[in-house]
Design a protein around this motif. Structure first.
Motif, short mmCIF file in Angstrom:
data_model
loop_
_atom_site.label_atom_id
_atom_site.label_comp_id
_atom_site.label_asym_id
_atom_site.label_seq_id
_atom_site.Cartn_x
_atom_site.Cartn_y
_atom_site.Cartn_z
N ASN A 289 0.88 -1.15 0.05
CA ASN A 289 -0.23 0.01 -0.04
C ASN A 289 0.74 1.29 0.01
OD1 ASN A 289 -2.39 -1.29 -0.14
ND2 ASN A 289 -2.78 -0.98 1.87
N LYS A 349 -8.47 2.27 -5.61
CA LYS A 349 -7.56 1.89 -6.75
C LYS A 349 -8.47 1.54 -7.90
CE LYS A 349 -4.03 0.79 -3.97
NZ LYS A 349 -3.13 -0.11 -3.05
N GLY A 358 -6.94 -5.72 1.42
CA GLY A 358 -5.70 -5.96 1.84
C GLY A 358 -5.92 -5.43 3.75
MG LIG Z 1 -3.66 -3.12 -0.19
#
Ligand SMILES: [Mg+2]
Ligand SMILES: Nc1ncnc2c1ncn2[C@@H]1O[C@H](COP(=O)(O)OP(=O)(O)OP(=O)(O)O)[C@@H](O)[C@H]1O
Length: 394
Positions: A289, A349, A358
């Protein structure tokens, strides 16, 4: 009550002084001095409840003594009674400007003096009581405000946990439902792929179905791993044991993108009892990230492109916890979305790039280790994720 009251008498005339000591000494604790500098010293050392002050004195006169005392906040409320032979009007104006409470013109009647002394002492004692109550109330207010802030933070945290767990359960339910049909799609696509002759126009479409099917299967797999991460054996490992394999994976990527990595892991840190693969997964997600965010902010190389990993031992919640920090100088996280970043499927994203799982997984891993995962960020400045893990969770 009046027996406890302390009066300072200041007069350069010794006869006046002895007389006042005698008159007042029967009811009050009296201190006296003929010297104005000594008077200031006595007042500053142990502030009395009332000052009887002569005006005309050598060195410093009564007005000057008064001016010096009033400069100090803590001495401002001591009543001062001027004893003066000066013209009444002059004394009044000069004295009142300096915050003097009252004055008595010499020669004064003793009963007059005693009456005023009693009144001012009472006034000062009430004033002290009010001030003490005010201070106590202020202390209680500060304690209450602290307690309220702590409870609000706790409530916000438990609401977030409840929301995440509800979302996680829903997501895992959906994942279970999708699992079988997706496996069917992948199998059929594989079958078709094998049956179609090479060069067939449909082959490309079937391959696409197969690829996308596998992508869905991966998402489902991570969803299920969030709700049932699967108990693996906990081991006692150093933080380096968890971090080194992750750095091996990302180091090339960092170098290629011109990201400056700084690690600060003290050597003498105690070991942790954890599921080390899970902690590696957690670190990897945080680092990936951070890399994305740095590349978004600085598409090329830039000296400001920094990533810092640090660890420290902290005494928190009555236990020793290891605190891991992943800090980056990337885009930062806007305040309006910071509460959502741990939600499953929340991503900023572009479609097909991030699944938004995540951090949900990170949150779950940390929760299973009885730890805390916190984020702090300032847009276009930095983002800091802090993982606090107890050394030996239950
Ligand atoms: Mg991520
Ligand atoms: N270090 C960071 N700096 C800026 N934004 C971040 C950072 N870490 C997370 N975010 C924000 O939080 C969102 C959610 O992160 P999360 O890791 O859960 O999903 P993702 O990275 O979008 O997708 P993936 O499932 O592939 O990890 C990101 O899309 C991004 O907007």
């Amino acid at each position: 009550m009046s027996g406890e009251a302390r009066i300072l008498v200041v007069d350069d005339d010794q006869i006046n002084l002895r007389l006042l000591e005698k008159i007042l000494g029967a009811q009050y604790r009296v201190e006296s001095t003929q010297d104005s500098y000594e008077a200031i010293r006595l007042i500053k050392t142990a502030p009395p409840d009332l000052i009887l002050l002569d005006v005309m004195m050598p060195h410093l006169n009564g007005f000057e003594v008064c001016g010096i005392i009033r400069e100090e906040e803590r001495l401002r409320d001591i009543p001062i009674l001027f004893l003066t032979g000066l013209n009444e009007a002059v004394t009044h104006v000069a004295g009142m400007n300096l915050g003097v409470v009252d004055y008595l013109l010499k020669p004064y009647k003793i009963e007059n003096l005693l009456l005023r002394v009693r009144n001012y002492i009472q006034m000062k004692q009430r004033h002290d009581q009010v001030r003490a109550q005010h201070d106590l109330l202020m202390q209680q207010k500060a304690l209450l405000e602290n307690e309220i802030a702590e409870r609000l933070a706790l409530e916000a945290r438990s609401q977030q946990m409840a929301r995440l767990s509800a979302l996680g359960q829903m997501a895992s339910g959906v994942a279970h439902e999708i699992n079988n049909p997706v496996a069917g799609i992948i199998n059929c696509a594989e079958l078709l792929k094998n049956r179609l002759p090479a060069g067939d126009v449909c082959l490309e479409v079937v391959e696409r179905i197969h690829r996308e099917g596998i992508r869905i299967a991966r998402i489902v797999e991570s969803l299920l791993s969030i709700s049932h991460p699967g108990y693996r054996k906990r081991e006692t490992v150093s933080i380096a044991d968890c971090l080194d394999p992750v750095l091996t994976i990302v180091r090339d990527k960092l170098v290629n993108h011109g990201i400056r990595l700084e690690t600060s892991i003290p050597e003498n840190l105690p070991k942790l009892t954890v599921e080390s693969q899970q902690i590696q997964q957690l670190l990897l997600n945080l680092l990936v990230n951070a890399c994305h965010s740095l590349n978004d902010r600085f598409p090329g190389s830039d000296p400001g492109k920094q990533l810092r990993i640090s660890a420290a031992l902290l005494e928190e919640k009555d236990q020793q916890r290891l605190c891991l920090e992943v800090y980056d100088t990337g885009t930062g996280i806007p305040p309006e979305i910071i509460d959502k970043i741990f939600d499953p499927f929340f991503t900023t994203k572009p479609a097909g790039t991030g699944t938004g799982l995540g951090l949900t997984l990170c949150h779950e891993i940390v929760r299973q280790h009885d730890g805390d995962l916190r984020v702090e960020s300032v847009p276009l400045s930095y983002t800091r994720f802090t993982v606090a893990l107890p050394l030996h969770p239950d």
